[in-house]
Design a protein around this motif. Structure first.
Motif, PDB file in Angstrom:
ATOM      1  N   SER A  51       3.707   0.445   2.682  1.00 21.71           N
ATOM      2  CA  SER A  51       3.404  -0.475   3.771  1.00 21.71           C
ATOM      3  C   SER A  51       3.293  -1.900   3.249  1.00 21.71           C
ATOM      4  N   SER A  69       5.143   6.725   1.189  1.00 17.47           N
ATOM      5  CA  SER A  69       5.363   5.641   2.145  1.00 17.47           C
ATOM      6  C   SER A  69       4.840   4.356   1.535  1.00 17.47           C
ATOM      7  N   THR A  99      -1.064   7.882  -7.619  1.00 21.37           N
ATOM      8  CA  THR A  99       0.186   7.795  -6.852  1.00 21.37           C
ATOM      9  C   THR A  99       1.299   8.579  -7.515  1.00 21.37           C
ATOM     10  N   SER A 132      -3.838  12.781   2.351  1.00 24.29           N
ATOM     11  CA  SER A 132      -3.105  11.583   1.943  1.00 24.29           C
ATOM     12  C   SER A 132      -4.057  10.590   1.303  1.00 24.29           C
ATOM     13  N   VAL A 133      -3.521   9.793   0.370  1.00 24.92           N
ATOM     14  CA  VAL A 133      -4.325   8.779  -0.303  1.00 24.92           C
ATOM     15  C   VAL A 133      -3.517   7.487  -0.400  1.00 24.92           C
ATOM     16  N   PRO A 134      -3.935   6.418   0.279  1.00 24.52           N
ATOM     17  CA  PRO A 134      -3.244   5.124   0.192  1.00 24.52           C
ATOM     18  C   PRO A 134      -3.856   4.262  -0.912  1.00 24.52           C
ATOM     19  N   VAL A 190       0.856  -1.183   0.000  1.00 26.05           N
ATOM     20  CA  VAL A 190       0.000   0.000   0.000  1.00 26.05           C
ATOM     21  C   VAL A 190       0.894   1.236   0.000  1.00 26.05           C
ATOM     22  N   SER A 231       1.248   5.274   0.033  1.00 26.74           N
ATOM     23  CA  SER A 231       0.540   6.497   0.417  1.00 26.74           C
ATOM     24  C   SER A 231       1.292   7.718  -0.091  1.00 26.74           C
ATOM     25  N   THR A 232       0.554   8.601  -0.724  1.00 29.24           N
ATOM     26  CA  THR A 232       1.086   9.894  -1.154  1.00 29.24           C
ATOM     27  C   THR A 232       0.123  10.977  -0.696  1.00 29.24           C
ATOM     28  N   VAL A 233       0.465  12.235  -0.984  1.00 34.46           N
ATOM     29  CA  VAL A 233      -0.371  13.362  -0.572  1.00 34.46           C
ATOM     30  C   VAL A 233      -0.752  14.182  -1.799  1.00 34.46           C
ATOM     31  N   THR A 280       6.568  -0.309   7.412  1.00 36.27           N
ATOM     32  CA  THR A 280       6.279   0.846   6.567  1.00 36.27           C
ATOM     33  C   THR A 280       7.580   1.573   6.264  1.00 36.27           C
TER      34      THR A 280
END
Length: 315
Positions: A181, A179, A168, A134-136, A111, A113-115, A209
């Protein structure tokens, strides 16, 4: 009546003592700033409360995380009569880091995650009020660094095929950090219960992570690098052949990229049997498949350890 009051107070004090042992905080190690890297921040030391779940008070009182010096590397769980007692090694931070690198090496998805940018561009289909949120999202991943002919043997930098149309990689192109995970939860049925009488639990399995930023590979790619990346990546994701960079008739434009890892946060499982916290980034990047760099750990590599459910995990 007075005797009853004394007995009640005695039981209360005993309960407080037991709960006090369970709730002892484990201080997280402060993480220093990342220096001149694009990903810069400091993490303040925090309290981690390891959660313990037991079937009864006997199991609580006779289970131990072995904090004394003479038995610091083992964990014993079991019932008072000893019939279900189990003793196994409690991993050090070094062994935990080796396992985390193995988890990355074996991972196929994670997974990410970015912003979203602070201002959503007019050309975007995203609603304006997700700006800065943020969006995972699940993404394909492969540990291909060691396969590169001009690489450093594999320093724990994950490889991506970035689709320029994806949320992403639109966000990373706009300057977002990233990030990743990863977890071992898909292997739950291959493991055994952590505690006697306790059901199989994903919460008792490792997850990690990685924090950092994305760096695209240079273009055009040297022929040897291109072959190495394709061979490594397609071994894990054969379907990705359709949208590889420079692939004719690909439905989307893509590019090769790697994640530069600046911080690693590890949860080995339940806090009374595993390590939880921030890893040493020098150890993380100094581990190789076979062995490690001089001065890093005890010389072992990630192929020298096993994850829960694998043969040799407890050896």
């Amino acid at each position: 009546m007075e005797l009853d009051r004394v007995w009640s107070i005695s039981k209360l004090l005993t309960t407080c003592l037991v709960l006090g042992q369970v709730a002892r905080p484990v201080l997280g190690v402060p993480v220093v700033d990342a220096g001149d890297a694009p990903f810069q921040h400091a993490v303040i030391g925090q309290e981690v409360q390891p959660e313990r779940i037991y079937d009864d008070m006997d199991l609580l009182l006779h289970s131990s995380a072995a904090s004394d010096e003479d038995n610091a590397d083992t964990v014993t769980v079991g019932s008072q009569d000893g019939e279900e007692k189990t003793t196994f090694p409690r991993p050090s931070w070094w062994v935990s880091t080796l396992r985390a690198r193995r988890l990355l090496a074996l991972a196929k998805t994670g997974v990410v995650s970015t912003v979203f940018p602070d201002r959503i561009p007019p050309s975007s289909f995203a609603p304006p009020d997700v700006a800065g949120v943020s969006v995972p999202l699940p993404e394909y991943v492969a540990d291909c660094d060691e396969a590169l002919p001009d690489g450093n043997g594999g320093d724990g930098s994950p490889t991506f095929v970035g689709l320029k149309i994806s949320t992403t990689f639109r966000n990373t192109a706009a300057g977002s950090n990233i990030s990743l995970s990863l977890d071992w939860w898909d292997h739950l049925d291959e493991t055994r219960p952590i505690y006697p009488g306790f059901p199989l639990s994903p919460a008792g399995l490792p997850r990690v992570t990685l924090f950092g930023y994305v760096v695209p590979f240079e273009t055009p790619l040297p022929r040897g690098t291109k072959r190495a990346l394709e061979s490594c990546y397609l071994a894990k994701h054969p379907d990705a052949r359709v949208w590889l960079p420079d692939q004719k008739f690909s439905p989307h434009e893509s590019f090769w990229a790697k994640m530069v890892v600046t911080h690693v946060y590890w949860i080995g499982g339940f806090g009374d049997t595993q390590q939880i916290g921030w890893m040493n980034i020098t150890e993380w990047s100094g581990i190789r498949r076979k062995g490690s760099l001089p001065g890093v750990g005890d010389g072992r590599g990630w192929d020298d350890v096993r994850l829960p459910g694998e043969n040799g995990y407890y050896s």
